[in-house]
Motif scaffolding. Structure first.
Motif, PDB file in Angstrom:
ATOM      1  N   GLY A 106      -5.621  -7.891   4.587  1.00 56.43           N
ATOM      2  CA  GLY A 106      -6.190  -6.596   4.925  1.00 56.43           C
ATOM      3  C   GLY A 106      -5.614  -5.938   6.160  1.00 56.43           C
ATOM      4  O   GLY A 106      -5.968  -4.802   6.482  1.00 56.43           O
ATOM      5  N   SER A 107      -4.697  -6.618   6.878  1.00 53.15           N
ATOM      6  CA  SER A 107      -4.081  -6.045   8.075  1.00 53.15           C
ATOM      7  C   SER A 107      -2.610  -5.743   7.817  1.00 53.15           C
ATOM      8  O   SER A 107      -1.902  -6.545   7.183  1.00 53.15           O
TER       9      SER A 107
ATOM     10  N   ARG B 111      -6.825  -0.096  -3.076  1.00 55.74           N
ATOM     11  CA  ARG B 111      -6.295  -0.197  -1.712  1.00 55.74           C
ATOM     12  C   ARG B 111      -4.854  -0.680  -1.707  1.00 55.74           C
ATOM     13  O   ARG B 111      -3.998  -0.138  -0.983  1.00 55.74           O
TER      14      ARG B 111
ATOM     15  N   CYS C 219       0.853  -1.197   0.000  1.00 54.11           N
ATOM     16  CA  CYS C 219       0.000   0.000   0.000  1.00 54.11           C
ATOM     17  C   CYS C 219       0.884   1.240   0.000  1.00 54.11           C
ATOM     18  O   CYS C 219       2.029   1.206   0.445  1.00 54.11           O
TER      19      CYS C 219
ATOM     20  N   ASP D  45      -1.215  -6.569  -4.825  1.00 58.84           N
ATOM     21  CA  ASP D  45      -0.629  -7.778  -4.256  1.00 58.84           C
ATOM     22  C   ASP D  45       0.412  -8.368  -5.204  1.00 58.84           C
ATOM     23  O   ASP D  45       0.473  -8.035  -6.389  1.00 58.84           O
TER      24      ASP D  45
ATOM     25  N   GLU E 235       0.603  -5.526   3.655  1.00 63.75           N
ATOM     26  CA  GLU E 235      -0.629  -6.053   4.243  1.00 63.75           C
ATOM     27  C   GLU E 235      -0.718  -7.556   4.040  1.00 63.75           C
ATOM     28  O   GLU E 235      -0.229  -8.092   3.055  1.00 63.75           O
TER      29      GLU E 235
END
Length: 394
Positions: A52-53, A216, A39, A219, A49
């Motif tokens: 999502g964390s 967002r 990100c 990946d 990430e």
């Protein structure tokens, strides 16, 4: 006025370095973090990430041509620590790893040197930071030092245990060579620079989407697939798209080509303004693409000549049918509508392609407009007479 300009330039360079460093991180982590995503300006300058964390936060500091060392008193250090104390739950031993990436070299014997992976000593680093925090400073740096001391001994130790320092990191001008090294096994022989330019263009698009919060994260799987897709365009059977659709240049293109014959050809049949605008962009992209292909020796001039011949053959058939249908018609509005319909119908076809090596519709549309620019094809039933008049005026 000189100081603010310099400051703005350094700041802009720092932001550019940050986005370039994120690409390098992404390429280097290809096999180390197969399920991770990167990100920008979400959790931190850069963040990794997982599901999502955030798992790792990076503060990236760039100093161009600076001989100064990274010390325990540096503003970079305390502003970074304050950012993490405010946002990264410093007392949580299970929180994300915290990485300070700096082009400066850590001063020997400092906490920053003790937090390098290769010379790591958390106790030495903690003691050095505590000593540095006792010295008075001003503004946010003083706030950061007081906030650090207010954590308490156990919490300070937990905080420092999560910090890693990557000093003497490459400067922005070194990043392209490092990216090239990471991609060395993907480089298509003879077209290395073009392929790398396409990778950078892809990353610029992703970085912009990340910064604008339209995406967002990116990946590793997505990056791997995108780069493989770019590389596959260099097989013998395919050609790469090397002319980007530049939104910011549209208005300038419309002005530049306003008096071009192919634009007059569209106006003669009352072609709608939005479609005319897109046609100008197609023409410009197709021209740029053909020039780059030839310069990179991806396409021979004979191949483009063969495509033009096929497009003229296709046009002749349809133009003759239009003339037959209009044989008894003298109404100008009807003739214009017929010409506009001819151009619209041809534009909606896949049409001939370049030796079955390239199928992007914009290229064929642009090639038709190039033929219209020279008068080899046209849309109005009387386009030849009008082209002669137009050429006589120029």
């Amino acid at each position: 006025m000189g100081k603010p300009v310099h400051s703005a330039a350094a700041s802009a360079l720092g932001y550019q370095h940050q986005t370039w460093w994120a690409l390098l991180e992404l390429l280097r982590a290809n096999h180390l973090r197969p399920d991770a995503a990167i990100c920008l300006e979400l959790h931190d300058d850069i963040a990794w990430e997982q599901a999502g964390s955030a798992t790792e936060l990076l503060q990236v500091k760039h100093h161009q041509k600076s001989d100064r060392q990274l010390t325990d008193a540096s503003a970079d250090v305390w502003l970074t620590l304050k950012n993490w104390m405010d946002t990264a739950m410093p007392c949580d031993t299970d929180g994300p790893a915290l990485v300070l990436v700096s082009t400066q070299q850590a001063k020997p014997g400092s906490a920053m040197a003790a937090l390098r992976p290769q010379t790591r000593s958390e106790q030495v680093a903690l003691s050095a930071l505590e000593r540095a925090a006792l010295h008075e400073a001003s503004g946010r740096i003083q706030d950061a030092r007081e906030q650090f001391l207010a954590l308490g001994q156990v919490d300070r130790a937990a905080f420092v245990s999560r910090i890693k320092v990557m000093d003497s990191s490459p400067h922005i001008e070194d990043i392209p060579a490092l990216v090239r090294t990471e991609l060395r096994w993907n480089l298509p022989p003879g077209h290395e620079d073009l392929f790398l330019a396409m990778v950078w263009r892809w990353w610029d698009e992703q970085a912009l989407a990340l910064l604008q919060k339209r995406r967002r994260a990116v990946d590793i799987g997505m990056a791997r697939a995108a780069i493989a897709g770019l590389r596959d365009q260099f097989t013998r059977a395919l050609l790469p798209t090397v002319a980007a659709r530049e939104e910011t240049g549209d208005d300038a293109l419309i002005t530049d080509y306003a008096d071009s014959p192919f634009v007059h050809q569209m106006k003669w049949v009352g072609y709608p303004p939005v479609n005319l605008r897109h046609s100008v962009i197609d023409y410009h992209r197709a021209q740029a693409q053909a020039i780059r292909w030839i310069a990179e020796e991806l396409v021979a001039a004979d191949e483009l000549t063969a495509l033009s011949r096929d497009l003229v053959d296709e046009w002749e058939t349809e133009f003759e049918w239009m003339q037959i249908e209009l044989a008894a018609t003298t109404d100008e509005a009807t003739r214009q509508r017929a010409g506009a319909r001819l151009l619209r119908d041809l534009s909606q076809r896949n049409g001939p392609c370049l030796q079955n090596r390239y199928h992007e519709a914009f290229f064929v549309r642009g090639q038709r407009h190039e033929l219209a620019d020279t008068g080899r094809v046209g849309w109005h039933p009387e386009f030849r007479d009008r082209m002669r008049t137009l050429q006589a005026r120029s």
